[in-house]
Write a protein that holds these residues in place. Sequence first.
Motif, PDB file in Angstrom:
ATOM      1  N   SER A  34      18.776 -17.524   7.282  1.00 24.43           N
ATOM      2  CA  SER A  34      19.137 -16.757   8.479  1.00 24.43           C
ATOM      3  C   SER A  34      20.204 -17.441   9.320  1.00 24.43           C
ATOM      4  CB  SER A  34      17.892 -16.481   9.323  1.00 24.43           C
ATOM      5  OG  SER A  34      17.036 -15.564   8.649  1.00 24.43           O
ATOM      6  N   ASP A  35      20.542 -18.711   8.996  1.00 24.67           N
ATOM      7  CA  ASP A  35      21.633 -19.400   9.687  1.00 24.67           C
ATOM      8  C   ASP A  35      22.995 -18.998   9.143  1.00 24.67           C
ATOM      9  OD1 ASP A  35      19.833 -20.838  11.268  1.00 24.67           O
ATOM     10  OD2 ASP A  35      19.653 -22.443   9.778  1.00 24.67           O
ATOM     11  N   TYR A  36      23.007 -18.302   8.007  1.00 25.92           N
ATOM     12  CA  TYR A  36      24.252 -17.807   7.425  1.00 25.92           C
ATOM     13  C   TYR A  36      24.479 -16.373   7.887  1.00 25.92           C
ATOM     14  CZ  TYR A  36      24.266 -21.823   4.239  1.00 25.92           C
ATOM     15  OH  TYR A  36      24.299 -23.096   3.715  1.00 25.92           O
ATOM     16  N   GLU A  47      13.462 -18.173   9.519  1.00 24.23           N
ATOM     17  CA  GLU A  47      14.140 -18.788   8.375  1.00 24.23           C
ATOM     18  C   GLU A  47      14.774 -17.749   7.450  1.00 24.23           C
ATOM     19  OE1 GLU A  47      11.420 -22.868   8.068  1.00 24.23           O
ATOM     20  OE2 GLU A  47      11.198 -21.280   6.559  1.00 24.23           O
ATOM     21  N   CYS A  48      14.052 -16.677   7.153  1.00 25.80           N
ATOM     22  CA  CYS A  48      14.579 -15.653   6.249  1.00 25.80           C
ATOM     23  C   CYS A  48      13.803 -14.351   6.451  1.00 25.80           C
ATOM     24  CB  CYS A  48      14.490 -16.122   4.800  1.00 25.80           C
ATOM     25  SG  CYS A  48      15.455 -15.108   3.654  1.00 25.80           S
ATOM     26  N   ASP A  50      20.726 -25.844   6.615  1.00 30.82           N
ATOM     27  CA  ASP A  50      20.731 -24.483   7.135  1.00 30.82           C
ATOM     28  C   ASP A  50      19.780 -23.576   6.363  1.00 30.82           C
ATOM     29  OD1 ASP A  50      22.849 -25.268   8.852  1.00 30.82           O
ATOM     30  OD2 ASP A  50      24.287 -24.935   7.218  1.00 30.82           O
ATOM     31  N   TYR A  96      13.034 -22.350   1.615  1.00 30.50           N
ATOM     32  CA  TYR A  96      13.915 -23.181   2.432  1.00 30.50           C
ATOM     33  C   TYR A  96      13.415 -24.619   2.437  1.00 30.50           C
ATOM     34  CZ  TYR A  96      15.688 -25.317   6.752  1.00 30.50           C
ATOM     35  OH  TYR A  96      16.232 -26.177   7.676  1.00 30.50           O
TER      36      TYR A  96
END
Length: 402
Positions: free
Chosen positions: A244-246, A56-57, A241, A124
């Motif tokens: 980490s999806d960016y 996620e991050c 999102d 998130y």
Amino acid sequence: PSVSAQQVINKNINVGGLNRTYLVYLPVSFSSAENMPAMFFFHGGGGTANYALNFECDFRSLADSDRFIAVYPQAINSSSGTNSWDCLGDYHGGIDEVGFMSAMIDALAADYNIDTQRVYAGGYSLGGSIVYDFAAYLPDRVAVIAPVAANMWEWTLSDVNWTTPVACIHILGTNDFYAPYNGNAFSISTAAQNAHFVGLNGAVDPPTVEGLGGNITRYTWDPGPDCHGHQHIVRQGGGHDAPSDYPQGPRWIWDFVSQYELDGVTGCSDPTTFCQASLNASGSAALIDWSGSTSVSANDLTLLIDGANPGLPGIFFYGGGQTFLPFGAGFRCVDGNLFRLPVVFCDSTGSAAYTLDLGDPSLPTSSIAVGETWNFQFWYRDPLIPTVPYNVSNGLSVPFTP
């Protein structure tokens, strides 16, 4: 002491009789002497701290390069579901997540000497929802929140008397089903949230706008006099999102939060000098300086002067404006209604000091309050020019903070 670094450590802590756990990532060559900031990240509902760290991050490479400790707390079963954060408000189930956050900060300070002025909380989805609670209930402990794929609950906004600025970076896609961009019956809209933090923080409106590529736009409301800003990143058509999806999600978060400490952008509230000082009979120019802080609650600001004429008297004075006018052997830098402080004498080196008591009713302005900015200057005897036997220092602008 130094400890083994580049490792993830499992930690346990008792909060209200419940065993709570969290992961701590210590960066390469970690030493507690660095007094590092702590970046928390709260996983999505039903998830795990380990999944947040890996998918996620993931802050690990940034922690290594930019020198901070990354912390990934673990939720437990709550009224919100399995492994889900129990936000305060209408559906609160009794689990003390705010106490958990506060306890982790205390433990990290004891175990790793974190800088408690630089504690940041991102999350998130439901983990983003919980960090709004920290802005609402722990504004004296959490410097910045970074909710992603989440909007603030209606009750978080309405149940709290919001008075303390808290910086926020918010990331959301316009097609997020779980956190609708325009809000719903439970959460406020993104526009309302932006307005809330811009107003709370006294940030500069309108924002600057940047395109980041991939239908992503960043809006930044710069800090105003209170030194707190706000930022919103939106992906047109984006769904639920995680950072980490960016393309640069974790970096965007860290670049924003790392500017801040509890009082706002680092250095923003520091006094600044202005104007110029002229040479005096001792061959130097009297320069004004300060020690202590600009905090009204700390009440420890001391005005300093150096380079004046030894053994001669002088007076610190202040006003609300700035100017540049010939005055004696120098230039008056302070304008508006002028207020004088008691006489001080310069020592054998031409230095003097005066400690303000901001709450002293005998102050010319009765008191000095949070949010006010005053400009200070020093007047002193100077026999350099017999017809105008006085001189002045440069100016010092002081923004007074909580």
